[in-house]
Enzyme design. Structure first.
Site, PDB file in Angstrom:
ATOM      1  N   LYS A  34      -7.502  -9.672  -7.604  1.00 26.35           N
ATOM      2  CA  LYS A  34      -6.212  -9.283  -7.025  1.00 26.35           C
ATOM      3  C   LYS A  34      -6.252  -9.397  -5.501  1.00 26.35           C
ATOM      4  O   LYS A  34      -7.337  -9.447  -4.912  1.00 26.35           O
ATOM      5  CB  LYS A  34      -5.853  -7.856  -7.454  1.00 26.35           C
ATOM      6  CG  LYS A  34      -6.853  -6.800  -7.057  1.00 26.35           C
ATOM      7  CD  LYS A  34      -6.680  -5.534  -7.901  1.00 26.35           C
ATOM      8  CE  LYS A  34      -7.590  -4.433  -7.376  1.00 26.35           C
ATOM      9  NZ  LYS A  34      -7.686  -3.310  -8.319  1.00 26.35           N
ATOM     10  N   TYR A 241      -6.879  -2.818  27.974  1.00 26.31           N
ATOM     11  CA  TYR A 241      -5.804  -1.814  27.999  1.00 26.31           C
ATOM     12  C   TYR A 241      -6.381  -0.410  28.200  1.00 26.31           C
ATOM     13  O   TYR A 241      -7.416  -0.062  27.617  1.00 26.31           O
ATOM     14  CB  TYR A 241      -5.060  -1.812  26.661  1.00 26.31           C
ATOM     15  CG  TYR A 241      -4.108  -2.973  26.492  1.00 26.31           C
ATOM     16  CD1 TYR A 241      -3.067  -3.195  27.400  1.00 26.31           C
ATOM     17  CD2 TYR A 241      -4.235  -3.826  25.404  1.00 26.31           C
ATOM     18  CE1 TYR A 241      -2.197  -4.257  27.220  1.00 26.31           C
ATOM     19  CE2 TYR A 241      -3.360  -4.885  25.219  1.00 26.31           C
ATOM     20  CZ  TYR A 241      -2.342  -5.096  26.140  1.00 26.31           C
ATOM     21  OH  TYR A 241      -1.475  -6.140  25.964  1.00 26.31           O
TER      22      TYR A 241
HETATM   23  C1  LIG Z   1      -9.014  -2.963  -8.659  1.00 28.11           C
HETATM   24  C2  LIG Z   1      -9.344  -2.618 -10.043  1.00 28.11           C
HETATM   25  C3  LIG Z   1     -10.610  -2.905 -10.556  1.00 28.11           C
HETATM   26  C4  LIG Z   1     -11.740  -3.407  -9.685  1.00 28.11           C
HETATM   27  O1  LIG Z   1     -12.253  -2.327  -8.938  1.00 28.11           O
HETATM   28  P1  LIG Z   1     -13.502  -2.476  -7.966  1.00 28.11           P
HETATM   29  O2  LIG Z   1     -13.764  -1.092  -7.516  1.00 28.11           O
HETATM   30  O3  LIG Z   1     -13.073  -3.375  -6.866  1.00 28.11           O
HETATM   31  O4  LIG Z   1     -14.607  -3.057  -8.770  1.00 28.11           O
HETATM   32  C5  LIG Z   1     -10.833  -2.670 -11.909  1.00 28.11           C
HETATM   33  N1  LIG Z   1      -9.858  -2.152 -12.701  1.00 28.11           N
HETATM   34  C6  LIG Z   1      -8.641  -1.837 -12.218  1.00 28.11           C
HETATM   35  C7  LIG Z   1      -7.629  -1.259 -13.130  1.00 28.11           C
HETATM   36  C8  LIG Z   1      -8.343  -2.046 -10.883  1.00 28.11           C
HETATM   37  O5  LIG Z   1      -7.149  -1.720 -10.397  1.00 28.11           O
END
Ligand SMILES: *Cc1c(COP(=O)(O)O)cnc(C)c1O
Length: 346
Positions: A34, A241
């Site tokens: 994702k 800054y």
């Molecule tokens: C993002 C997510 C993962 C992966 O999690 P990590 O901590 O990055 O390994 C797995 N399952 C779900 C439902 C997620 O939203």
């Protein structure tokens, strides 16, 4: 020409995936891609993992899913974690998060049970209804029943076992299906948290799934910024800054073309180290929108056009995130769209 360069080693991602496969002996290991593979670039990473044998991929949205399907071609599962709108999205596997989701879909799907995250997934009440009347599940081919752990990075936390118990009870009330439990950190909670499919994201990208203990994963990327200018300043001059950094001796300042607009937090002021050919030196002054300044007094060869390493062997994404009061996940997904991304093949 971008002034920031991310070099991403697809081979290291694949080695991390293989290592997770070894540890998660109870079943397969998916890849969570994702947010464009946590900002590193989903396309080359997905291809490398597919070629290494990964058969299950997760993304957050239908848009991400369609893009990933186009990259992967037919074959591997592409599952959409959140909010699968009703309607046909051929080639994508919905994660059903509610009774309404179940009623709106037919065909292959993953059922998400909330065991204590209280974010997405079937509630206890909905599960109760489904146990009493399972007809909504009739048209659905349950590929997996999944749950998501809230505090897997803290192995001592009682919520881990509580979630596992709740999930196991929920599974007894549902049709038999393969299960999916662990995220990155969950894989390190031991065999009790094993299932037919783990869903790591962060660990693939080198984020430490066991905070407070040595990182079992390999670093997968470096970030460098190009020197735009170098200048000599007198003792008593300030930099940047707010005039927050004062030269107490004649100093040499190198300016690179990366700033908070590229996802480098202002909170790194006074903490970050740059590196050039094995020599380290401090960030000085404020982080600007597009610029950062380093005290490179006495550093040899660092001319305009050369590259200063910001994330690399000397300083990983987790330590940089800690300096800024955040976590590696947020740092990675904030990394700039204007960086050049170079990929080393697997
Ligand atoms: C993002 C997510 C993962 C992966 O999690 P990590 O901590 O990055 O390994 C797995 N399952 C779900 C439902 C997620 O939203």
């Amino acid at each position: 020409m971008p002034h920031g360069l991310l070099t991403i080693d697809c081979g290291a991602v694949v080695r991390n995936w293989r290592r997770l496969c070894e540890i998660h002996a109870s079943g397969a290991v998916a890849a969570v891609l994702k947010a464009d593979a946590y900002g590193l670039g989903a396309a080359p990473i997905a291809r490398a993992l597919r070629d290494a044998g990964c058969r299950h991929f997760f993304v957050a949205t239908v848009e991400e899913g369609e893009a990933l399907r186009a990259i992967l071609g037919e074959g591997p599962m592409v599952a959409v974690l959140g909010g699968f709108p009703a309607g046909k999205h051929p080639g994508l596997t919905p994660v059903l998060n509610s009774l309404d989701d179940i009623k709106a879909h037919s065909g292959p799907a993953i059922l998400h049970v909330d065991s204590g995250m209280a974010r997405l997934g079937l509630s206890a009440g909905e599960l109760e209804k489904l146990a009493e009347d399972p007809t909504p599940l009739e048209g659905i081919e349950l590929l997996f029943v999944m749950t998501h752990l809230a505090v897997a990075e803290d192995p001592q936390h009682p919520l881990n076992l509580a979630q596992l118990n709740r999930f196991n009870e929920a599974c007894l009330r549902l049709p038999r299906a393969r299960r999916s439990i662990a995220n990155s950190s969950g894989i390190f909670l031991g065999p009790r948290f094993g299932s037919e499919l783990a869903r790591p994201g962060a660990a693939l990208y080198g984020i430490n799934p066991t905070p407070g203990r040595p990182n079992p994963m390999e670093q997968v990327f470096t970030l460098s910024g190009q020197v735009l200018q170098r200048r000599e300043i007198a003792a008593g001059q300030t930099v940047g800054y707010g005039g927050t950094w004062l030269a107490t001796r004649p100093s040499r300042i190198a300016t690179i073309g990366i700033g908070y607009a590229d996802g480098l937090p202002r909170a790194l002021e006074g903490r970050l180290k740059g590196r050039y050919r094995g020599q380290e030196f401090p960030l000085v002054g404020r982080v600007s929108m597009d610029l950062m300044t380093f005290d490179v007094t006495g550093i040899k060869g660092l001319k305009p056009g050369r590259w200063i390493e910001i994330i690399g062997p000397h300083q990983d994404a987790d330590s940089l995130a800690a300096m800024a009061g955040t976590i590696g996940y947020e740092l990675l997904t904030s990394l700039g769209r204007r960086f050049r991304r170079d990929y080393l093949p697997a």
